[in-house]
Design a protein around this motif. Structure first.
Motif, PDB file in Angstrom:
ATOM      1  N   ARG A   1       2.790  -1.531  -8.798  1.00 36.58           N
ATOM      2  CA  ARG A   1       3.984  -0.725  -9.024  1.00 36.58           C
ATOM      3  C   ARG A   1       5.111  -1.618  -9.522  1.00 36.58           C
ATOM      4  NH1 ARG A   1      -0.054   2.563  -8.205  1.00 36.58           N
ATOM      5  NH2 ARG A   1       0.478   4.591  -7.324  1.00 36.58           N
TER       6      ARG A   1
ATOM      7  N   ASP B   1       7.279   3.388  -3.795  1.00 35.93           N
ATOM      8  CA  ASP B   1       6.024   4.131  -3.655  1.00 35.93           C
ATOM      9  C   ASP B   1       5.205   3.681  -2.449  1.00 35.93           C
ATOM     10  OD1 ASP B   1       6.676   5.498  -5.927  1.00 35.93           O
ATOM     11  OD2 ASP B   1       5.227   4.484  -7.237  1.00 35.93           O
TER      12      ASP B   1
ATOM     13  N   THR C   1       0.830  -1.211   0.000  1.00 38.73           N
ATOM     14  CA  THR C   1       0.000   0.000   0.000  1.00 38.73           C
ATOM     15  C   THR C   1       0.862   1.258   0.000  1.00 38.73           C
ATOM     16  OG1 THR C   1      -0.099   0.180   2.418  1.00 38.73           O
ATOM     17  CG2 THR C   1      -1.733  -1.213   1.364  1.00 38.73           C
TER      18      THR C   1
ATOM     19  N   SER D   1      -2.276  -6.210 -11.092  1.00 36.28           N
ATOM     20  CA  SER D   1      -3.501  -5.437 -10.936  1.00 36.28           C
ATOM     21  C   SER D   1      -3.269  -4.027 -11.461  1.00 36.28           C
ATOM     22  CB  SER D   1      -3.897  -5.373  -9.462  1.00 36.28           C
ATOM     23  OG  SER D   1      -2.931  -4.618  -8.738  1.00 36.28           O
TER      24      SER D   1
ATOM     25  N   ASP E   1      -3.292  -1.302  -9.903  1.00 35.53           N
ATOM     26  CA  ASP E   1      -2.519  -0.492  -8.970  1.00 35.53           C
ATOM     27  C   ASP E   1      -1.047  -0.902  -8.875  1.00 35.53           C
ATOM     28  OD1 ASP E   1      -4.505   1.246  -8.197  1.00 35.53           O
ATOM     29  OD2 ASP E   1      -5.110   0.070  -6.449  1.00 35.53           O
TER      30      ASP E   1
ATOM     31  N   SER F   1      -6.757  12.059  -3.805  1.00 38.05           N
ATOM     32  CA  SER F   1      -6.079  10.894  -3.254  1.00 38.05           C
ATOM     33  C   SER F   1      -5.189  10.218  -4.287  1.00 38.05           C
ATOM     34  CB  SER F   1      -7.095   9.871  -2.736  1.00 38.05           C
ATOM     35  OG  SER F   1      -6.454   8.709  -2.269  1.00 38.05           O
ATOM     36  N   THR F   2      -4.013   9.799  -3.829  1.00 35.89           N
ATOM     37  CA  THR F   2      -3.121   8.976  -4.643  1.00 35.89           C
ATOM     38  C   THR F   2      -2.981   7.582  -4.023  1.00 35.89           C
ATOM     39  OG1 THR F   2      -1.183   9.804  -3.430  1.00 35.89           O
ATOM     40  CG2 THR F   2      -1.813  10.975  -5.448  1.00 35.89           C
ATOM     41  N   CYS F   3      -3.873   7.254  -3.085  1.00 36.76           N
ATOM     42  CA  CYS F   3      -3.768   5.990  -2.363  1.00 36.76           C
ATOM     43  C   CYS F   3      -3.963   4.788  -3.296  1.00 36.76           C
ATOM     44  CB  CYS F   3      -4.809   5.926  -1.250  1.00 36.76           C
ATOM     45  SG  CYS F   3      -4.493   7.088   0.096  1.00 36.76           S
ATOM     46  N   PHE F   4      -3.220   3.734  -3.008  1.00 36.29           N
ATOM     47  CA  PHE F   4      -3.368   2.495  -3.752  1.00 36.29           C
ATOM     48  C   PHE F   4      -3.079   1.335  -2.808  1.00 36.29           C
ATOM     49  CE2 PHE F   4       1.120   3.472  -4.006  1.00 36.29           C
ATOM     50  CZ  PHE F   4       1.739   2.236  -3.835  1.00 36.29           C
ATOM     51  N   SER F   5      -3.569   0.165  -3.171  1.00 36.22           N
ATOM     52  CA  SER F   5      -3.309  -1.035  -2.390  1.00 36.22           C
ATOM     53  C   SER F   5      -3.562  -2.257  -3.260  1.00 36.22           C
ATOM     54  CB  SER F   5      -4.207  -1.085  -1.145  1.00 36.22           C
ATOM     55  OG  SER F   5      -3.933  -2.231  -0.373  1.00 36.22           O
ATOM     56  N   TYR F   6      -2.681  -3.231  -3.146  1.00 33.62           N
ATOM     57  CA  TYR F   6      -2.918  -4.480  -3.865  1.00 33.62           C
ATOM     58  C   TYR F   6      -2.259  -5.640  -3.128  1.00 33.62           C
ATOM     59  CZ  TYR F   6       1.761  -3.548  -5.920  1.00 33.62           C
ATOM     60  OH  TYR F   6       3.094  -3.265  -6.120  1.00 33.62           O
TER      61      TYR F   6
ATOM     62  N   GLY G   1       0.618   5.931  -1.001  1.00 32.70           N
ATOM     63  CA  GLY G   1      -0.141   7.100  -1.425  1.00 32.70           C
ATOM     64  C   GLY G   1      -0.627   7.944  -0.273  1.00 32.70           C
TER      65      GLY G   1
END
Length: 216
Positions: free
Chosen positions: A190, A196, A42, A186, A188, A56-61, A44
């Motif tokens: 990276r 990140d 996660t 996915s 999201d 928001s720049t949040c991401f999670s995978y 962002g």
């Protein structure tokens, strides 16, 4: 039989960790030991803009990972007793516990933190790709347990048709050991070695303070 490989579909994984617990149950692993882990990567921020709105720049995978049975396994290279070895028929990497002295070099060198020393047993332990199941034509327990069919396993030629070779964070670049893990990322995801984000569930999946870069 050719080199065997795992495939992980990041677009299907819900992070349920059924794969992780199916493995623990099948091999009667204790609380502090896991051969497969589901990492939550996660990052962002959520910020307030000048006009009062929020962006928001949040991401999670999620990433499901075990031993990747690399083409060039560093754990095998550093093992002083040749206890860590790669099967000629399947390419799966496992530990000969009669030869292992528990030095921990394999654990310290693996960029995926796959092997670890079981101090009670006195030797290293790790995912061996369910080599005994594979020998009779079955797939690893984790693959069969996944309710979303986010995991697969088979000859490397078949798996590489499904995704790219493990090139997402929090992994290192695949050139380091040439892991036999192929990933459909996915939206999201990276790139490998990205800073990140962070692995947000280290304690949940059993990582310890001695684990390497994957936990940073």
């Amino acid at each position: 039989m050719s080199q065997q490989a795992f495939f992980f579909d990041g677009t299907r994984c819900s992070g349920c960790k059924t794969c992780m617990f199916a493995c623990k149950d099948a091999y009667d692993l204790d609380v502090g030991t896991a051969y497969r882990r589901v990492l939550e990567y996660t990052g962002g921020d959520t910020v307030r803009n000048g006009d009062g709105t929020f962006g928001s720049t949040c991401f999670s995978y999620n990433v499901s990972v075990a031993c990747n049975h690399c083409d060039d396994p560093v754990c095998v290279r550093v093992c002083p007793t040749e206890a860590m070895h790669k099967d000629e028929q399947t390419g799966l990497v496992s530990v000969n516990d009669r030869h292992c002295i528990g030095c921990g070099y394999c654990h310290l060198s693996c960029p995926y933190s796959a092997p670890r020393v079981d101090r009670v047993k006195g030797h290293s332990v790790k995912c061996d790709g369910c080599i005994e199941r594979v020998a009779v034509g079955e797939k690893p327990v984790c693959v069969e347990a996944c309710p979303a069919r986010a995991l697969d396993f088979g000859p490397v030629g078949d798996m590489e048709k499904l995704g790219e070779r493990a090139a997402i964070a929090p992994f290192p670049r695949p050139e380091a050991t040439v892991p036999n893990l192929f990933v459909k990322p996915s939206a999201d995801a990276r790139p490998a070695e990205s800073k990140d984000g962070v692995v947000a569930n280290l304690l949940e999946v059993g990582f310890r303070a001695t684990d390497k870069e994957i936990m940073e």
